[in-house]
Enzyme design. Structure first.
Site, PDB file in Angstrom:
ATOM      1  CG  HIS A  22      -1.992  -1.046   1.161  1.00 33.13           C
ATOM      2  ND1 HIS A  22      -3.328  -0.731   1.055  1.00 33.13           N
ATOM      3  CD2 HIS A  22      -1.925  -2.399   1.179  1.00 33.13           C
ATOM      4  CE1 HIS A  22      -4.043  -1.842   1.016  1.00 33.13           C
ATOM      5  NE2 HIS A  22      -3.215  -2.858   1.101  1.00 33.13           N
ATOM      6  CG  ASP A 118      -4.806   2.289   1.903  1.00 34.63           C
ATOM      7  OD1 ASP A 118      -5.726   1.543   2.290  1.00 34.63           O
ATOM      8  OD2 ASP A 118      -3.817   1.877   1.272  1.00 34.63           O
ATOM      9  CD  GLU A 376       5.580  -5.891  -8.823  1.00 35.01           C
ATOM     10  OE1 GLU A 376       5.736  -4.956  -8.006  1.00 35.01           O
ATOM     11  OE2 GLU A 376       5.786  -7.094  -8.527  1.00 35.01           O
TER      12      GLU A 376
END
Length: 472
Positions: A22, A118, A376
């Site tokens: 995060h 967040d 990724e």
């Protein structure tokens, strides 16, 4: 006078939860904003964790030294009795709750034009409202999770059952059918505090100025369309959604490439011949599961690069603390490293994952389905074998396999254990078959680069977001 007013930078305050994934995603968002809108100023609020979240403080010090345009405001440390918490999510929610007075002080002292938080930090949204600061949620998972959370109040109000007791498929707009048993781990029981905190996030979504998501438009078109058309919040309002991803930590790859032994080992392997196995910074396998995975890797005959971490501790007082370095001789079958040394490499605890996935020798990825790892792999064009463990990872697996079609499913038994036969079967499938999966992930890799290129969808979304937050 007007000139002096123009010289004052507008400050955007970012407030991540303390988890490594995060924090990195939030800082990458800050870097992305500054790269395209350098007239803004970025300050990141940091809640110092007293538990294992990965090497967050090392990362913060590194960013402070290398990206001076991002400043960090360290909130005072709060004490937590780690023995009293059932899950890491519960720990994080309590840390954020106890930090709220410090957040109020920070917002009172810092000149904030916008507040980006967040979703773990929802409890701070009313504080920003007190100061009349527009607040945006940053979702470090994908649009699929945004669709679920936007729709959660509908599910919650339609039943008194917990997800763990439903035993049925959930039909969430924009998503494939999700088995109730694959719901986010800390939300399986509606009586748990974690469930209540996440439900609070869902209920506060309409009160935010916008939703910023670490994804790109063509990766998740169905949930994005459902959210924007209001299907996930029927009868309510949905704030604008900005897809600004993929945001990845790609810096220092060349330095890591030169210094890390596994990268030199990959240089010697044939193209797309190596399967990479890693379960994130917090994904820990039991000792029995580690041995079973080793047996499967030995049987499959494929080249592999495996990041091994110590199993979860049985000492409850150390449950949320960083595990020790793994003892490979003790954890893996006798002679395993020697027998597989001509085609495999085992590394302890860590590998430079972005660099590994981007290496030409890597042709598959066995992953825990954490969102950063998914992005990724997608960016590198590497197909995945989906082996979820915690948080929203089981939910992500359904989307990866059934909707995005960029992964094959690793099948566990009822206890969550994966047999050596299943490991062998899925690794062989990933490296020899799965042609549709490979084609799809390679296509998405191209689209990810296009989204972040000049004129791309994520650059355009960032521009609209910045226009909105600077006009407030």
């Amino acid at each position: 006078m007007r000139r002096r007013h123009q010289e004052i930078k507008m400050t955007v305050i970012l407030y991540p939860s303390p988890g490594m994934g995060h924090l990195v995603a939030m800082v990458e968002l800050g870097k992305f904003i500054l790269h395209h809108h350098p007239s803004l100023s970025i300050t990141v609020l940091i809640s110092p964790p007293s538990f294992n979240t990965g090497s967050t403080m090392d990362y913060v010090h590194h960013i402070s030294a290398t990206v001076p345009s991002i400043s960090f405001h360290h909130l005072p440390t709060v004490s937590l009795d780690l023995l009293s918490f059932p899950s890491m999510e519960a720990v994080i929610f309590e840390l954020i709750r106890l930090s709220n007075p410090h957040v109020r002080s920070a917002l009172a002292s810092l000149p904030a034009s916008a507040f980006i938080i967040d979703f773990f930090c929802t409890i701070s949204l009313p504080i920003a409202a007190e100061f009349h600061i527009p607040t945006y949620f940053f979702v470090t998972s994908g649009a699929c999770i945004v669709a679920f959370f936007t729709y959660l109040p509908v599910i919650h109000n339609s039943t008194t059952e917990s997800f763990k007791d439903m035993n049925r498929l959930l039909h969430i707009p924009g998503l494939p059918p999700i088995p109730s048993s694959d719901m986010m781990r800390p939300m399986l029981d509606r009586t748990w505090s974690e469930y209540q905190n996440f439900l609070n996030f869902s209920n506060e979504i309409p009160n935010s100025a916008g939703l910023i998501v670490n994804t790109f438009e063509s990766l998740e078109p169905k949930p994005l369309q459902a959210i924007r058309e209001g299907k996930c919040n029927p009868g309510g309002t949905t704030p604008p959604v900005f897809c600004v991803g993929p945001l990845l930590n790609t810096e220092n790859q060349r330095e890591e490439y030169n210094e890390v032994e596994c990268m030199r080992w990959l240089d010697k392997q044939p193209s797309k011949s190596v399967v990479y196995i890693c379960f994130g910074s917090l994904g820990l396998l039991s000792a029995a599961q580690l041995r079973e995975l080793a047996v499967g890797l030995e049987r499959c005959g494929k080249r592999f690069l495996w990041v091994v971490r110590s199993p979860p501790t049985e000492d409850k007082s150390r449950r949320f603390l960083k595990p020790p370095e793994p003892d490979l001789e003790e954890l893996l079958p006798e002679g395993f490293v020697e027998r597989t040394g001509d085609r495999g490499m085992v590394v302890k605890s860590w590998a430079p994952q972005v660099a590994v996935l981007g290496h030409a020798a890597v042709g598959g990825f066995v992953t825990h389905c954490g969102w950063n790892s998914i992005l990724e792999a997608v960016c590198a064009g590497v197909p995945m074998a989906a082996w979820p463990m915690y948080a929203e990872q089981h939910f992500n697996r359904v989307v990866l396999v059934e909707d995005m079609k960029v992964a094959v499913r690793v099948v566990e038994d009822e206890e969550g254990f994966v047999s050596a036969e299943e490991v062998e079967r899925r690794v062989v499938e990933l490296m020899e078959g799965a042609e549709e999966v490979r084609r799809e992930v390679e296509k998405k890799s191209v689209e990810a680069r296009e989204a972040m290129a000049k004129g791309g969808s994520s650059i355009a979304a960032l521009g609209k977001m910045v226009d909105l937050l600077t006009s407030a």
